[in-house]
Design a protein around this motif. Structure first.
Motif, PDB file in Angstrom:
ATOM      1  N   CYS A  15      28.000  41.025  49.059  1.00 25.61           N
ATOM      2  CA  CYS A  15      28.884  41.784  48.161  1.00 25.61           C
ATOM      3  C   CYS A  15      29.533  40.843  47.155  1.00 25.61           C
ATOM      4  N   LEU A  16      29.473  41.202  45.893  1.00 22.41           N
ATOM      5  CA  LEU A  16      30.017  40.369  44.820  1.00 22.41           C
ATOM      6  C   LEU A  16      31.512  40.566  44.612  1.00 22.41           C
ATOM      7  N   SER A  17      32.069  41.566  45.252  1.00 22.08           N
ATOM      8  CA  SER A  17      33.481  41.927  45.055  1.00 22.08           C
ATOM      9  C   SER A  17      33.778  42.189  43.586  1.00 22.08           C
ATOM     10  N   CYS A  18      32.829  42.808  42.911  1.00 21.07           N
ATOM     11  CA  CYS A  18      33.007  43.139  41.496  1.00 21.07           C
ATOM     12  C   CYS A  18      33.755  44.455  41.334  1.00 21.07           C
ATOM     13  N   PHE A  19      33.856  45.222  42.413  1.00 23.10           N
ATOM     14  CA  PHE A  19      34.552  46.498  42.465  1.00 23.10           C
ATOM     15  C   PHE A  19      33.935  47.566  41.566  1.00 23.10           C
TER      16      PHE A  19
END
Length: 130
Positions: free
Chosen positions: A67-71
């Motif tokens: 998960c890139l945590s780009c939201f």
């Protein structure tokens, strides 16, 4: 479903602040995810697993590290479920279980490749440099 699994699911909901019951399983979160192809459990599936108390597969999933945590999933969700926050909560649970050391510095170079999104590196630095 075991009592311990439900306790973990409740803990994940508490840590993330996510109401998994709001999810209508439309899949928009997964459709917009830039790391979708790399994940073994997709963002919309993550919500379902937590809702059903099936936590063990999540703790062993590679998705928590992909998960890139780009939201993007958070922005796209029509019901404001926030799957990325659940993924982050599972990641934190695993890190705490392992004593805070997921990777040693010597393991990092062999995991890097030319296809690795730079956003992942910046996100990991923000999360783990505290």
């Amino acid at each position: 479903m075991q009592k311990a699994d439900m306790a973990k699911a409740d803990r994940l909901r508490e840590m993330s602040g996510v109401n998994t019951r709001k999810c209508m399983k439309c899949g928009k979160c997964s459709a917009t995810c830039p790391a979708y192809e790399e994940m073994d459990i997709r963002p919309h599936q993550f919500v379902s697993y937590v809702e059903n108390g099936d936590i063990e597969p999540l703790l062993n999933s590679t998705t928590i590290w992909k998960c890139l945590s780009c939201f993007a999933c958070v922005e796209r969700c029509p019901r404001d479920v926030k799957p990325a926050k659940l993924i982050e909560a599972v990641r934190q649970m695993v890190v705490r279980q392992r004593g805070g050391n997921y990777l040693s510095p010597n393991e990092i170079p062999e995991l890097l490749d030319e296809e690795l999104p730079q956003q992942l590196l910046a996100s990991a630095f923000r999360k783990y440099s505290k």
